[in-house]
Design an enzyme around this catalytic site. Structure first.
Site, PDB file in Angstrom:
ATOM      1  N   HIS A 146      44.399  34.627  37.773  1.00 29.36           N
ATOM      2  CA  HIS A 146      44.899  35.989  38.034  1.00 29.36           C
ATOM      3  C   HIS A 146      45.161  36.640  36.673  1.00 29.36           C
ATOM      4  CE1 HIS A 146      46.623  39.253  40.142  1.00 29.36           C
ATOM      5  NE2 HIS A 146      47.776  38.748  40.533  1.00 29.36           N
TER       6      HIS A 146
ATOM      7  N   HIS B 299      35.268  38.610  40.921  1.00 30.74           N
ATOM      8  CA  HIS B 299      36.478  39.185  41.498  1.00 30.74           C
ATOM      9  C   HIS B 299      36.423  39.016  42.995  1.00 30.74           C
ATOM     10  CE1 HIS B 299      39.635  42.091  42.409  1.00 30.74           C
ATOM     11  NE2 HIS B 299      40.026  41.912  41.169  1.00 30.74           N
TER      12      HIS B 299
ATOM     13  N   ASP C 134      39.735  41.707  32.902  1.00 31.32           N
ATOM     14  CA  ASP C 134      40.201  40.820  31.841  1.00 31.32           C
ATOM     15  C   ASP C 134      39.148  40.480  30.805  1.00 31.32           C
ATOM     16  OD1 ASP C 134      42.843  40.502  32.616  1.00 31.32           O
ATOM     17  OD2 ASP C 134      42.271  39.113  34.201  1.00 31.32           O
TER      18      ASP C 134
HETATM   19  N1  ACO Z   1      31.994  31.903  36.662  1.00 34.90           N
HETATM   20  C1  ACO Z   1      31.026  31.193  37.321  1.00 34.90           C
HETATM   21  N2  ACO Z   1      30.865  31.178  38.650  1.00 34.90           N
HETATM   22  C2  ACO Z   1      31.712  31.926  39.360  1.00 34.90           C
HETATM   23  C3  ACO Z   1      32.737  32.708  38.750  1.00 34.90           C
HETATM   24  C4  ACO Z   1      32.846  32.680  37.341  1.00 34.90           C
HETATM   25  N3  ACO Z   1      33.783  33.388  36.720  1.00 34.90           N
HETATM   26  N4  ACO Z   1      33.441  33.341  39.700  1.00 34.90           N
HETATM   27  C5  ACO Z   1      32.886  33.006  40.873  1.00 34.90           C
HETATM   28  N5  ACO Z   1      31.846  32.124  40.661  1.00 34.90           N
HETATM   29  C6  ACO Z   1      30.953  31.566  41.663  1.00 34.90           C
HETATM   30  C7  ACO Z   1      31.642  30.466  42.463  1.00 34.90           C
HETATM   31  O1  ACO Z   1      31.459  29.199  41.878  1.00 34.90           O
HETATM   32  C8  ACO Z   1      30.949  30.594  43.807  1.00 34.90           C
HETATM   33  O2  ACO Z   1      29.692  30.009  43.691  1.00 34.90           O
HETATM   34  P1  ACO Z   1      29.046  29.196  44.962  1.00 34.90           P
HETATM   35  O3  ACO Z   1      28.873  30.236  46.017  1.00 34.90           O
HETATM   36  O4  ACO Z   1      27.792  28.611  44.433  1.00 34.90           O
HETATM   37  O5  ACO Z   1      30.074  28.162  45.334  1.00 34.90           O
HETATM   38  C9  ACO Z   1      30.743  32.086  43.953  1.00 34.90           C
HETATM   39  O6  ACO Z   1      30.658  32.590  42.608  1.00 34.90           O
HETATM   40  C10 ACO Z   1      31.855  32.806  44.702  1.00 34.90           C
HETATM   41  O7  ACO Z   1      33.068  32.543  44.005  1.00 34.90           O
HETATM   42  P2  ACO Z   1      34.473  32.309  44.705  1.00 34.90           P
HETATM   43  O8  ACO Z   1      35.252  31.331  43.878  1.00 34.90           O
HETATM   44  O9  ACO Z   1      34.272  31.988  46.167  1.00 34.90           O
HETATM   45  O10 ACO Z   1      35.100  33.750  44.608  1.00 34.90           O
HETATM   46  P3  ACO Z   1      36.620  34.109  44.808  1.00 34.90           P
HETATM   47  O11 ACO Z   1      36.645  35.456  45.381  1.00 34.90           O
HETATM   48  O12 ACO Z   1      37.361  33.038  45.544  1.00 34.90           O
HETATM   49  O13 ACO Z   1      37.209  34.092  43.317  1.00 34.90           O
HETATM   50  C11 ACO Z   1      37.889  34.767  41.190  1.00 34.90           C
HETATM   51  C12 ACO Z   1      37.439  35.230  42.570  1.00 34.90           C
HETATM   52  C13 ACO Z   1      39.104  33.803  41.309  1.00 34.90           C
HETATM   53  C14 ACO Z   1      38.340  35.974  40.372  1.00 34.90           C
HETATM   54  C15 ACO Z   1      36.716  34.028  40.501  1.00 34.90           C
HETATM   55  O14 ACO Z   1      35.620  34.924  40.374  1.00 34.90           O
HETATM   56  C16 ACO Z   1      37.098  33.470  39.147  1.00 34.90           C
HETATM   57  O15 ACO Z   1      37.663  32.365  39.088  1.00 34.90           O
HETATM   58  N6  ACO Z   1      36.813  34.214  38.016  1.00 34.90           N
HETATM   59  C17 ACO Z   1      37.203  33.774  36.710  1.00 34.90           C
HETATM   60  C18 ACO Z   1      38.670  34.007  36.485  1.00 34.90           C
HETATM   61  C19 ACO Z   1      38.977  35.480  36.266  1.00 34.90           C
HETATM   62  O16 ACO Z   1      38.325  36.166  35.478  1.00 34.90           O
HETATM   63  N7  ACO Z   1      40.025  35.945  36.955  1.00 34.90           N
HETATM   64  C20 ACO Z   1      40.502  37.324  36.803  1.00 34.90           C
HETATM   65  C21 ACO Z   1      40.281  38.107  38.053  1.00 34.90           C
HETATM   66  S1  ACO Z   1      40.828  39.760  37.819  1.00 34.90           S
HETATM   67  C22 ACO Z   1      42.485  39.648  37.987  1.00 34.90           C
HETATM   68  O17 ACO Z   1      43.053  38.817  38.623  1.00 34.90           O
HETATM   69  C23 ACO Z   1      43.263  40.659  37.287  1.00 34.90           C
END
Ligand code: ACO
Length: 422
Positions: free
Chosen positions: A261, A300, A356
């Site tokens: 987050h 996201h 971010d």
């Molecule tokens: N890098 C690589 N792969 C990713 C990323 C990433 N940053 N984010 C999502 N994926 C992939 C997942 O592995 C998944 O792949 P799959 O379908 O093969 O299993 C797919 O994309 C969907 O991802 P989920 O984890 O299901 O998406 P979710 O909505 O649960 O997560 C989140 C969203 C937590 C923001 C995620 O994208 C992430 O961890 N990003 C990196 C951390 C980040 O930048 N967080 C800041 C968010 S903005 C904020 O909070 C202010």
């Protein structure tokens, strides 16, 4: 065809038809079919837990609006204090209202001396500023016995004002303690962002650069609210028990602390430093695709398009670098973005830079240690948390938050004496 949905319980043949309004249908329909039936929705992917008139977010369109105003217009023309007023009151202030609000906030920036001398001084010398901040916000509530009068509008408004006004003071205090520098008192002659920068950096003579103060204000605007994210949900859940707003804000800040987050920008800078050179970008991306690590600052839960805040932040970064000089990590970030946005792994999963991805580079160029990044997020997000808290308290449909579960544990069994256990 009307805007309704019909749910049939195949076990009994019973069916119920309910209206779809604003994209949601009432879950009470399920209880009508069977009072013991629950919808399983881990992480609330398909659950709207409240109605809200504060922030509109269209993840596919990359649209973000506060009270109907596009984020791009607010970032260009407004200030954080005006935006905080908008979020809390629903309308932009008149000239008189803004002057009164600004005056009130400016005159509530000081904190009780014991907060610093007795509370903060108790932390270990290398305490993380966000951990200190989370605790300091909760502790601040103990200085105001009227904080618990949450249904007294005058008292509630007072706490809102105090929290908005004192967050930068707490944030700067946590930083100064963590680097062993003396506390700088608020300066009421300065604007909200300039006062914060002054409390952060003043050692001897110090003048706030207006470009940096404006950049700080724009970042505050962009982070002020984002509807039902993890932190705001924590605020609403804790607020629903009628806890005081300091405790609820502290819970929201705790949620923000996590690397998935608000802690993501700190993780982005660490990631860029580890990559070290644009020559290593392709190898890093391959590692991400193999699931070895995440591309922090990408993806996201709601945005399946470019996060509109990321676009504004990227432009703000160039303004800041004009003053501070370029951040060498920028080239790596730009290359990562370029490579990722052409790669099917990211394209097919609709993974774009989020808020971010670039904010950490600006903060770093402005001199903030990475450990302060999430604290910088929490300062303006306080306006959003409080706007949601006030909305929650006035929402007749809300009750204490209490989700149900699908129990998957053991059935009943008898206690076994310790000597008889296998
Ligand atoms: N890098 C690589 N792969 C990713 C990323 C990433 N940053 N984010 C999502 N994926 C992939 C997942 O592995 C998944 O792949 P799959 O379908 O093969 O299993 C797919 O994309 C969907 O991802 P989920 O984890 O299901 O998406 P979710 O909505 O649960 O997560 C989140 C969203 C937590 C923001 C995620 O994208 C992430 O961890 N990003 C990196 C951390 C980040 O930048 N967080 C800041 C968010 S903005 C904020 O909070 C202010």
């Amino acid at each position: 065809m009307g805007d309704t949905i019909t749910i049939i319980d195949d076990r009994t043949g019973k069916q119920v038809t309910v209206p779809i309004t604003n994209g949601v249908f009432p879950s009470a329909a399920l209880r009508e079919l069977d009072p013991d039936l629950r919808m399983y929705d881990p992480a609330f992917l398909s659950t709207a837990a409240c109605s809200s008139a504060i922030t509109y977010l269209d993840g596919d369109g990359g649209i973000l609006r506060y009270r109907g105003y596009p984020i791009e217009q607010l970032a260009e023309h407004s200030t954080y204090l005006e935006v905080a007023y908008l979020l809390l009151n629903g309308e932009l202030p008149t000239t008189e209202q803004l002057a009164a609000w600004t005056n009130d906030v400016t005159h509530h920036t000081f904190i009780h001396e014991n907060m610093r001398k007795r509370f903060v001084d108790g932390f270990h010398y290398d305490a993380h500023p966000m951990g200190m901040f989370v605790s300091a916000v909760a502790a601040l509530g103990t200085f105001y016995n009227d904080a618990k009068d949450i249904f007294d509008v005058a008292s509630r408004d007072k706490q809102v004002l105090r929290l908005i006004a004192k967050m930068p003071t707490l944030a700067a205090m946590c930083h100064r303690f963590s680097v062993g520098q003396p506390f700088v008192y608020p300066d009421n002659s300065l604007s909200f962002p300039a006062n914060f920068l002054n409390m952060m950096w003043k050692v001897g003579e110090y003048e706030v650069d207006p470009v940096l103060a404006r950049a700080m204000d724009v970042l505050f605007i962009l982070h002020a609210d984002h509807e039902q994210n993890c932190g705001t949900t924590a605020m609403r859940v804790v607020g629903s028990s009628q806890a005081d707003p300091y405790s609820a804000c502290s819970a929201a800040a705790s949620a923000l602390y996590g690397p998935l987050h608000g802690g993501a920008n700190e993780a982005v800078v660490r990631m860029l430093e580890e990559i070290g050179s644009i020559d290593n970008v392709s190898g890093f991306i391959e590692g991400v695709k193999q699931g070895k690590e995440k591309l922090m600052g990408f993806g996201h839960r709601v945005y399946k398009n470019y996060d509109p805040r990321a676009t504004i932040i990227k432009n703000t970064a160039y303004d800041v670098f004009q003053v501070t000089g370029n951040n060498p990590l920028l080239d790596i970030a730009l290359k990562l973005e370029e490579v990722a946005l052409k790669d099917d792994y990211f394209v097919s999963r609709k993974l774009y830079p989020n808020v971010d991805f670039y904010s950490g580079l600006i903060y770093q160029a402005m001199g903030f240690p990475t450990s302060m990044f999430t604290v910088l997020f929490a300062i303006p997000r306080t306006a959003g948390w409080l706007a949601h808290w006030v909305e929650l308290l006035g929402d007749k449909e809300q009750k204490i938050s209490r989700p149900r579960q699908a129990y998957i544990g053991r059935g009943v069994r008898d206690y076994v004496a310790i000597g008889d256990r296998a």
